[in-house]
Design a protein around this motif. Structure first.
Motif, PDB file in Angstrom:
ATOM      1  N   GLY A   5       0.840  -1.198   0.000  1.00 40.88           N
ATOM      2  CA  GLY A   5       0.000   0.000   0.000  1.00 40.88           C
ATOM      3  C   GLY A   5       0.872   1.244   0.000  1.00 40.88           C
ATOM      4  O   GLY A   5       1.773   1.379   0.837  1.00 40.88           O
ATOM      5  N   ILE A   6       0.599   2.128  -0.940  1.00 41.06           N
ATOM      6  CA  ILE A   6       1.376   3.364  -1.040  1.00 41.06           C
ATOM      7  C   ILE A   6       0.503   4.503  -0.520  1.00 41.06           C
ATOM      8  O   ILE A   6      -0.472   4.880  -1.165  1.00 41.06           O
ATOM      9  CB  ILE A   6       1.807   3.598  -2.502  1.00 41.06           C
ATOM     10  CG1 ILE A   6       2.677   2.429  -2.967  1.00 41.06           C
ATOM     11  CG2 ILE A   6       2.543   4.932  -2.661  1.00 41.06           C
ATOM     12  CD1 ILE A   6       2.989   2.448  -4.452  1.00 41.06           C
ATOM     13  N   MET A   7       0.819   5.003   0.671  1.00 43.30           N
ATOM     14  CA  MET A   7      -0.002   6.021   1.318  1.00 43.30           C
ATOM     15  C   MET A   7       0.509   7.403   0.936  1.00 43.30           C
ATOM     16  O   MET A   7       1.544   7.859   1.401  1.00 43.30           O
ATOM     17  CB  MET A   7       0.039   5.806   2.838  1.00 43.30           C
ATOM     18  CG  MET A   7      -1.224   6.244   3.552  1.00 43.30           C
ATOM     19  SD  MET A   7      -1.519   8.032   3.530  1.00 43.30           S
ATOM     20  CE  MET A   7      -0.557   8.525   4.964  1.00 43.30           C
ATOM     21  N   GLY A   8      -0.241   8.072   0.074  1.00 35.77           N
ATOM     22  CA  GLY A   8       0.242   9.315  -0.532  1.00 35.77           C
ATOM     23  C   GLY A   8      -0.107  10.592   0.202  1.00 35.77           C
ATOM     24  O   GLY A   8       0.314  11.669  -0.221  1.00 35.77           O
ATOM     25  N   SER A   9      -0.865  10.492   1.291  1.00 39.05           N
ATOM     26  CA  SER A   9      -1.232  11.729   2.003  1.00 39.05           C
ATOM     27  C   SER A   9      -0.180  12.069   3.048  1.00 39.05           C
ATOM     28  O   SER A   9       0.352  11.175   3.707  1.00 39.05           O
ATOM     29  CB  SER A   9      -2.582  11.561   2.703  1.00 39.05           C
ATOM     30  OG  SER A   9      -2.823  12.687   3.529  1.00 39.05           O
ATOM     31  N   PRO A  10       0.068  13.362   3.248  1.00 38.08           N
ATOM     32  CA  PRO A  10       0.955  13.747   4.346  1.00 38.08           C
ATOM     33  C   PRO A  10       0.245  13.662   5.695  1.00 38.08           C
ATOM     34  O   PRO A  10       0.886  13.743   6.744  1.00 38.08           O
ATOM     35  CB  PRO A  10       1.315  15.202   4.023  1.00 38.08           C
ATOM     36  CG  PRO A  10       0.196  15.699   3.166  1.00 38.08           C
ATOM     37  CD  PRO A  10      -0.346  14.511   2.423  1.00 38.08           C
ATOM     38  N   ARG A  11      -1.086  13.485   5.683  1.00 37.73           N
ATOM     39  CA  ARG A  11      -1.860  13.499   6.928  1.00 37.73           C
ATOM     40  C   ARG A  11      -2.022  12.068   7.449  1.00 37.73           C
ATOM     41  O   ARG A  11      -2.808  11.277   6.910  1.00 37.73           O
ATOM     42  CB  ARG A  11      -3.229  14.138   6.640  1.00 37.73           C
ATOM     43  CG  ARG A  11      -3.977  14.554   7.854  1.00 37.73           C
ATOM     44  CD  ARG A  11      -4.917  15.709   7.594  1.00 37.73           C
ATOM     45  NE  ARG A  11      -6.052  15.407   6.750  1.00 37.73           N
ATOM     46  CZ  ARG A  11      -7.111  16.206   6.605  1.00 37.73           C
ATOM     47  NH1 ARG A  11      -7.151  17.359   7.256  1.00 37.73           N
ATOM     48  NH2 ARG A  11      -8.099  15.877   5.814  1.00 37.73           N
ATOM     49  N   ILE A  12      -1.270  11.761   8.517  1.00 34.22           N
ATOM     50  CA  ILE A  12      -1.356  10.431   9.133  1.00 34.22           C
ATOM     51  C   ILE A  12      -2.711  10.331   9.840  1.00 34.22           C
ATOM     52  O   ILE A  12      -3.144  11.269  10.500  1.00 34.22           O
ATOM     53  CB  ILE A  12      -0.201  10.230  10.151  1.00 34.22           C
ATOM     54  CG1 ILE A  12       1.161  10.511   9.501  1.00 34.22           C
ATOM     55  CG2 ILE A  12      -0.248   8.815  10.753  1.00 34.22           C
ATOM     56  CD1 ILE A  12       1.509   9.672   8.300  1.00 34.22           C
ATOM     57  N   VAL A 162     -15.347  14.570   0.994  1.00 37.24           N
ATOM     58  CA  VAL A 162     -14.779  14.282   2.313  1.00 37.24           C
ATOM     59  C   VAL A 162     -13.544  15.168   2.502  1.00 37.24           C
ATOM     60  O   VAL A 162     -12.618  15.131   1.692  1.00 37.24           O
ATOM     61  CB  VAL A 162     -14.402  12.785   2.432  1.00 37.24           C
ATOM     62  CG1 VAL A 162     -13.688  12.522   3.741  1.00 37.24           C
ATOM     63  CG2 VAL A 162     -15.655  11.926   2.335  1.00 37.24           C
ATOM     64  N   ASP A 163     -13.529  15.951   3.568  1.00 42.00           N
ATOM     65  CA  ASP A 163     -12.499  16.982   3.682  1.00 42.00           C
ATOM     66  C   ASP A 163     -11.711  16.927   4.989  1.00 42.00           C
ATOM     67  O   ASP A 163     -10.495  16.787   4.997  1.00 42.00           O
ATOM     68  CB  ASP A 163     -13.166  18.360   3.520  1.00 42.00           C
ATOM     69  CG  ASP A 163     -12.169  19.463   3.237  1.00 42.00           C
ATOM     70  OD1 ASP A 163     -10.989  19.152   2.957  1.00 42.00           O
ATOM     71  OD2 ASP A 163     -12.558  20.647   3.284  1.00 42.00           O
ATOM     72  N   LYS A 164     -12.426  17.013   6.124  1.00 44.99           N
ATOM     73  CA  LYS A 164     -11.713  17.133   7.412  1.00 44.99           C
ATOM     74  C   LYS A 164     -11.015  15.825   7.784  1.00 44.99           C
ATOM     75  O   LYS A 164     -11.434  14.743   7.364  1.00 44.99           O
ATOM     76  CB  LYS A 164     -12.711  17.476   8.518  1.00 44.99           C
ATOM     77  CG  LYS A 164     -13.303  18.860   8.372  1.00 44.99           C
ATOM     78  CD  LYS A 164     -14.032  19.256   9.646  1.00 44.99           C
ATOM     79  CE  LYS A 164     -14.983  20.393   9.391  1.00 44.99           C
ATOM     80  NZ  LYS A 164     -16.257  19.963   8.776  1.00 44.99           N
TER      81      LYS A 164
END
Ligand code: FMN
Length: 188
Positions: A5-12, A162-164
């Motif tokens: 899995g490649i997790m591309g968001s900087p938000r953990i 979906v945002d927050k």
């Protein structure tokens, strides 16, 4: 069976991360071995077009991509997960993809066939708005990426509105859909 899995968001623990975790749990439920790469934690320089890869299929830049290339080639399933940033993938995951020009060169210039043509890939994406074309550009990018590394684009989960951070938990189906996507990815 190994799923990467490649997790591309900087938000953990953000929306992408939560969706990818569910997908990996789905794969695990079928006995797959899973690994999640948090791209933001790695040092991956953008492609500089040195084109050393045209000679031998290897990038001349030495950084964390050194460990990613074998993982990409050895996985039986690959999931790219990214939030939409300005109608595209995040720059973190785009840098990883661009550096796979080296694998593209192996396939299309050096005519080396990728490891196993039956490998499957999936794309998970999330965005705040409801725009019809929100994912179009990124789908093309991920399809071409998968083609270059010898992976079939087998499934997608595209979630709008979906945002927050963590808001995906309030979505009626997305987490279940992600689990199901991961589960199915393990089936030949
Ligand atoms: C720099 C930046 C650009 C964004 N651009 C878009 C966009 O073009 N379209 C959209 O629908 N949402 C956009 N968003 C919102 C994110 O896609 C949204 O908040 C998403 O849920 C974040 O997922 P995450 O929690 O996995 O990081 C943007 C957010 C940021 C920080």
């Amino acid at each position: 069976m190994r799923v990467l899995g490649i997790m591309g968001s900087p938000r953990i623990k953000g929306n992408t991360d939560l969706l990818l975790d569910e997908a990996l749990k789905g794969a695990q439920s079928q006995g797959a071995e899973v690994e999640k790469i948090i791209v933001d934690r790695l040092k991956i320089a953008p492609c500089r077009e040195y084109y050393g890869c045209l000679k031998d299929g290897n990038c001349v830049i030495r950084d964390d991509m050194d460990d990613i290339y074998p993982k990409l080639l050895e996985a039986d399933g690959v999931i790219v997960a990214s939030p939409m940033f300005f109608y595209g993938l995040t720059s973190q995951v785009k840098a990883l993809i661009d550096r796979c020009q080296a694998l593209w060169a192996r396939k299309y210039i050096l005519k080396q066939s990728p490891p196993d043509a039956t490998r499957k890939g999936a794309f998970i994406a999330v965005g705040a708005t409801k725009g019809q074309k929100l994912f179009d550009g990124s789908i093309l990018t991920v399809k071409y990426f998968f083609q270059s590394i010898g992976v079939e684009y087998a499934a997608e989960l595209l979630v709008r509105g979906v945002d927050k951070k963590g808001e995906i938990r309030e979505h009626s189906t997305a987490l279940l859909d992600a689990f199901e996507l991961g589960r199915r990815l393990t089936q030949k």
